[in-house]
Enzyme design. Structure first.
Site, PDB file in Angstrom:
ATOM      1  N   ASN A 193      22.345  66.493  42.956  1.00  0.00           N
ATOM      2  CA  ASN A 193      22.362  65.180  42.314  1.00  0.00           C
ATOM      3  C   ASN A 193      22.083  65.424  40.838  1.00  0.00           C
ATOM      4  OD1 ASN A 193      22.034  62.509  41.548  1.00  0.00           O
ATOM      5  ND2 ASN A 193      19.913  62.422  42.234  1.00  0.00           N
ATOM      6  N   GLY A 194      22.933  64.896  39.965  1.00  0.00           N
ATOM      7  CA  GLY A 194      22.702  65.067  38.529  1.00  0.00           C
ATOM      8  C   GLY A 194      23.944  65.580  37.835  1.00  0.00           C
ATOM      9  N   LYS A 205      23.031  52.425  43.238  1.00  0.00           N
ATOM     10  CA  LYS A 205      21.785  51.697  42.981  1.00  0.00           C
ATOM     11  C   LYS A 205      20.926  52.367  41.923  1.00  0.00           C
ATOM     12  CE  LYS A 205      18.426  48.792  44.791  1.00  0.00           C
ATOM     13  NZ  LYS A 205      18.884  47.644  44.025  1.00  0.00           N
ATOM     14  N   GLU A 236      21.602  36.851  34.198  1.00  0.00           N
ATOM     15  CA  GLU A 236      21.449  37.473  35.516  1.00  0.00           C
ATOM     16  C   GLU A 236      22.428  36.850  36.518  1.00  0.00           C
ATOM     17  OE1 GLU A 236      20.300  40.010  36.718  1.00  0.00           O
ATOM     18  OE2 GLU A 236      19.888  39.667  38.833  1.00  0.00           O
ATOM     19  N   ARG A 294      22.774  54.840  47.197  1.00  0.00           N
ATOM     20  CA  ARG A 294      22.742  55.614  45.948  1.00  0.00           C
ATOM     21  C   ARG A 294      24.127  56.096  45.528  1.00  0.00           C
ATOM     22  NH1 ARG A 294      17.466  57.309  44.805  1.00  0.00           N
ATOM     23  NH2 ARG A 294      18.305  58.829  43.363  1.00  0.00           N
ATOM     24  N   GLU A 349      29.134  41.895  39.513  1.00  0.00           N
ATOM     25  CA  GLU A 349      28.990  43.165  40.221  1.00  0.00           C
ATOM     26  C   GLU A 349      29.340  43.101  41.698  1.00  0.00           C
ATOM     27  OE1 GLU A 349      25.072  44.884  39.900  1.00  0.00           O
ATOM     28  OE2 GLU A 349      24.118  42.958  40.115  1.00  0.00           O
ATOM     29  N   TRP A 375      27.993  59.897  44.418  1.00  0.00           N
ATOM     30  CA  TRP A 375      28.546  59.003  43.386  1.00  0.00           C
ATOM     31  C   TRP A 375      29.153  59.944  42.357  1.00  0.00           C
ATOM     32  CZ3 TRP A 375      28.133  57.973  38.145  1.00  0.00           C
ATOM     33  CH2 TRP A 375      28.626  56.737  37.721  1.00  0.00           C
ATOM     34  N   HIS A 420      29.065  28.237  18.591  1.00  0.00           N
ATOM     35  CA  HIS A 420      29.356  29.313  17.644  1.00  0.00           C
ATOM     36  C   HIS A 420      30.472  30.219  18.161  1.00  0.00           C
ATOM     37  CE1 HIS A 420      25.912  28.128  15.259  1.00  0.00           C
ATOM     38  NE2 HIS A 420      25.271  27.973  16.414  1.00  0.00           N
ATOM     39  N   LYS A 427      25.222  39.103  38.537  1.00  0.00           N
ATOM     40  CA  LYS A 427      25.334  39.155  39.999  1.00  0.00           C
ATOM     41  C   LYS A 427      26.778  38.907  40.422  1.00  0.00           C
ATOM     42  CE  LYS A 427      22.473  40.853  40.982  1.00  0.00           C
ATOM     43  NZ  LYS A 427      21.417  41.279  40.126  1.00  0.00           N
ATOM     44  N   CYS A 450      23.872  59.592  43.896  1.00  0.00           N
ATOM     45  CA  CYS A 450      23.886  60.596  44.949  1.00  0.00           C
ATOM     46  C   CYS A 450      22.578  60.542  45.746  1.00  0.00           C
ATOM     47  CB  CYS A 450      24.075  62.020  44.445  1.00  0.00           C
ATOM     48  SG  CYS A 450      25.606  62.288  43.561  1.00  0.00           S
TER      49      CYS A 450
HETATM   50  C1  F6R Z   1      22.000  44.919  38.956  1.00  0.00           C
HETATM   51  C2  F6R Z   1      21.249  46.131  39.077  1.00  0.00           C
HETATM   52  C3  F6R Z   1      21.192  47.043  37.894  1.00  0.00           C
HETATM   53  C4  F6R Z   1      19.784  47.631  37.742  1.00  0.00           C
HETATM   54  C5  F6R Z   1      19.762  48.680  36.624  1.00  0.00           C
HETATM   55  C6  F6R Z   1      18.368  49.235  36.404  1.00  0.00           C
HETATM   56  O1  F6R Z   1      21.953  44.172  40.118  1.00  0.00           O
HETATM   57  O2  F6R Z   1      20.689  46.422  40.095  1.00  0.00           O
HETATM   58  O3  F6R Z   1      21.598  46.399  36.727  1.00  0.00           O
HETATM   59  O4  F6R Z   1      18.889  46.589  37.469  1.00  0.00           O
HETATM   60  O5  F6R Z   1      20.632  49.728  36.938  1.00  0.00           O
HETATM   61  O6  F6R Z   1      17.881  49.845  37.556  1.00  0.00           O
HETATM   62  P1  F6R Z   1      16.345  50.155  37.730  1.00  0.00           P
HETATM   63  O7  F6R Z   1      15.625  48.853  37.789  1.00  0.00           O
HETATM   64  O8  F6R Z   1      16.235  50.924  39.005  1.00  0.00           O
HETATM   65  O9  F6R Z   1      15.926  50.959  36.530  1.00  0.00           O
END
Ligand code: F6R
Length: 622
Positions: A107-108, A617, A491, A33, A498, A81, A514, A495, A2
């Site tokens: 937010n929360g 995010k 990673e 967000r 997501e 969100w 394994h 990517k 949010c």
């Molecule tokens: C993936 C991504 C998430 C964040 C995770 C932690 O692309 O962005 O996996 O890395 O939510 O977020 P932060 O770094 O803000 O604590």
């Protein structure tokens, strides 16, 4: 999760901004967000006027175009969100109370909302949504009566009943020019203007209007008018915020000619790494990490490091483990924050907790850091967001200077985080005497060459994009890596999951036999991150054997190897060469082609790479 914006201005202010323009611009910046729904409420002509709509911000803008709002200089805006209640028009914020005289955004998660709701219903309240926010709004309306029309006092009374995490912003029709906010465990930053003041979930909520910001503490209430801001604790006692100047401007948060923020941020990476290295060592390679507020002597006594992070940031921590253990000979554990918090981890005053968080607001990480502090551990935060909660609550901070990261999928913050962990490792090695000064200087010199090597990869991005477009129909992609290549593989898979919604898994190459090798079928695409042949020979040859093993079973092998490594050519459908670099620094290069691949493939499928489905995010709820 949010995004929240608040604005108190005046027609007489120097800037003469209308509230709606400020709110929509702020929401546009904060949309990363959450983007399930959006809404605004403004105070004008002695009434609250609100518009809200499910879906992205553009839907709200269309509603406002059809049904314009009156000119106003006070308002609140929200991009959601969903937590309590699905993404619908009725669950969108703001929520009105006190017979429509009061509007609130949140937010929360208010954990005890059900009990409060039952009580309010028994007193005759009616609810139009499934949200916890509407309950808080109704409660504030009730307290407004008890506080004799003092909105700030009403907020103080209301928050005493609430449990959980919340940033609440409210406006009332009787108080044009006034916005009241409260925060507990959720982010909120104050922006200071000339004859106008702002509130935002983070500084991007007002970066178009001011770079003067104030960090707010835990359990604080802030009231803004065009010319004043008043900060208190939940009991009304005066409190202070910490003022800072935002070191980036609105232009840094624009796409700059790229089709998406994600692509722009991938191309920002040479600067993100260079800026994170900047000013942290002298000509002799002596490191000074000036935001470290832990005694050098205490740091020499550290017997264990525990890295806490989630998602991409946790993979940065996994890379750090290899480097710090190698340079400092200190055991490093890397743990997902949410797993750490809910077992009984063994940490004490000789444990250094290193949290890694781009946003500095991830609730799982914040809670884990608080828990570790309670156990007596020292806490250090590696963070990209000035004014955020985790660095504020940590004993020391090492800021990454990646600039604002807008795309939900993290790219440049990841490389900046890895760079910061290298600096930390070298600093500890310097303090503890694990490396000679000359060795540190050499590693720093290698790090200094990384930005131009990343640029070399970016200059050849067309090769990767072509592959990505040709694979738009893939239904599953596997990623293999060994040593520091393992977190790179993880990673790369994250990517792709997501933003392209493709099944993707990362594996330690040694684990293949394994179990995972059973997944290999005719045509299965497998990316393999190959270590440098100049490093430990066994490492390189083992991974080359892994390529042969999957290829023999029908896999389509896509290889990331170091310049000049001809040994992989015969077993690969496609090879991308990255410039030579010492093995421990390799993730800063090998990750980049995988980011470009995911971004291009998702774009080829027509997906919004900046705002992937179901994600937000900043994960500010547990
Ligand atoms: C993936 C991504 C998430 C964040 C995770 C932690 O692309 O962005 O996996 O890395 O939510 O977020 P932060 O770094 O803000 O604590």
């Amino acid at each position: 999760m949010c995004g929240i914006v608040g604005y108190a201005g005046a027609s007489s202010s120097v800037a003469d901004h209308g509230a709606l323009d400020v709110l929509i611009e702020g929401l546009r910046r904060l949309e990363y967000r959450g983007y399930d729904s959006a809404g605004v409420a403004v105070v004008a002509d002695g009434a609250i006027h609100s518009r809200k709509k499910a879906g992205k911000l553009v839907n709200l803008e269309n509603v406002i175009a059809e049904e314009p709002l009156p000119q106003s200089y006070t308002g609140i805006g929200h991009t959601r969100w969903a937590t309590h209640g699905g993404p619908s028009d009725s669950n969108a914020h703001p929520h009105l109370a006190d017979g429509g005289k009061l509007a609130m955004i949140h937010n929360g998660i208010i954990e005890n909302f059900a009990g409060i709701k039952a009580q309010l219903v028994s007193e005759g309240a009616e609810f139009l949504s499934d949200t916890d926010t509407e309950v808080a709004a109704e409660l504030l309306g009730k307290m407004y009566g008890e506080a004799n029309g003092d909105l700030t006092l009403a907020m103080q009374l209301a928050v005493k009943h609430l449990e959980g995490a919340f940033t609440l912003l409210a406006v009332h029709q009787d108080h044009p020019g006034l916005v009241v906010a409260a925060r507990r465990n959720s982010p909120l930053v104050l922006g200071l203007g000339d004859g106008e003041n702002f509130l935002g979930s983070d500084v991007s909520g007002f970066i178009d209007f001011t770079r003067r910001a104030v960090e707010l503490g835990q359990d604080q209430i802030v009231t803004i008018t065009p010319d004043t801001h008043t900060i208190t604790d939940f009991d009304g006692n005066p409190a202070e915020g910490k003022e800072f100047t935002v070191d980036w401007d609105a232009a840094s948060a624009e796409k700059g000619g790229f089709p998406s923020f994600m692509e722009k941020e991938i191309f920002d990476q040479p600067a993100a790494v260079a800026d994170t290295l900047l000013g942290r060592s002298d000509a002799d390679g002596r490191l000074t990490l000036d935001e470290l507020r832990i005694d050098a002597e205490e740091l020499t006594k550290i017997s264990k490091i525990v890295v806490l992070a989630c998602g991409t940031s946790a993979y940065a921590g996994s890379v750090a483990k290899y480097a710090i253990e190698s340079w400092c000979r200190i055991p490093v554990e890397v743990e997902l924050s949410h797993e750490f918090r809910y077992r009984e981890p063994i940490v004490d005053e000789n444990t250094l907790i290193v949290s890694i968080s781009q946003s500095g607001e991830t609730m799982d990480t914040l809670m884990a850091v608080r828990y570790a502090k309670e156990q007596g551990a020292k806490t250090m935060s590696i963070c990209n967001t000035n004014g955020s909660t985790i660095p504020r609550e940590s004993d020391a901070v090492l800021y990454t200077h990646a600039g604002p990261e807008i795309a939900v999928a993290s790219t440049k913050a990841f490389l900046a985080q890895i760079t910061a962990t290298y600096l930390l490792g070298l600093y500890l090695a310097q303090l503890r005497g694990n490396l000679f000064q000359g060795q540190i200087k050499d590693i720093l010199a290698d790090l200094g060459k990384i930005p131009s090597k990343i640029q070399d990869i970016l200059d050849r991005s067309d090769e990767i994009k072509e592959l990505a477009r040709s694979m738009a129909d893939a239904s599953s992609v596997l990623f293999l890596g060994r040593h520091v290549g393992y977190p790179v593989a993880m990673e790369g898979a994250l990517k792709l999951k997501e933003i392209a919604y493709i099944h993707a898994e990362g594996f330690a190459a040694g684990e293949l036999k394994h179990g995972p090798i059973a997944l290999i079928d005719d045509g299965q695409p497998v990316f393999v991150v190959v270590p440098s042949p100049r490093g430990r020979d066994s490492l390189h040859s083992k991974v080359v054997s892994n390529i042969q093993e999957v290829r023999a079973r029908g896999a389509k092998t896509l290889v990331i190897a170091e310049d000049g490594d001809d040994s992989v050519k015969d077993f690969s459908e496609w090879v991308f060469y990255v410039p030579e670099t010492p093995t421990l620094l390799m993730p800063l290069l090998a990750t980049v082609p995988l980011q470009i691949f995911a971004c291009e493939l998702a774009s080829a499928k027509g997906f919004d790479v900046d705002q992937p489905r179901n994600l937000a995010k900043s994960v500010t709820v547990e």
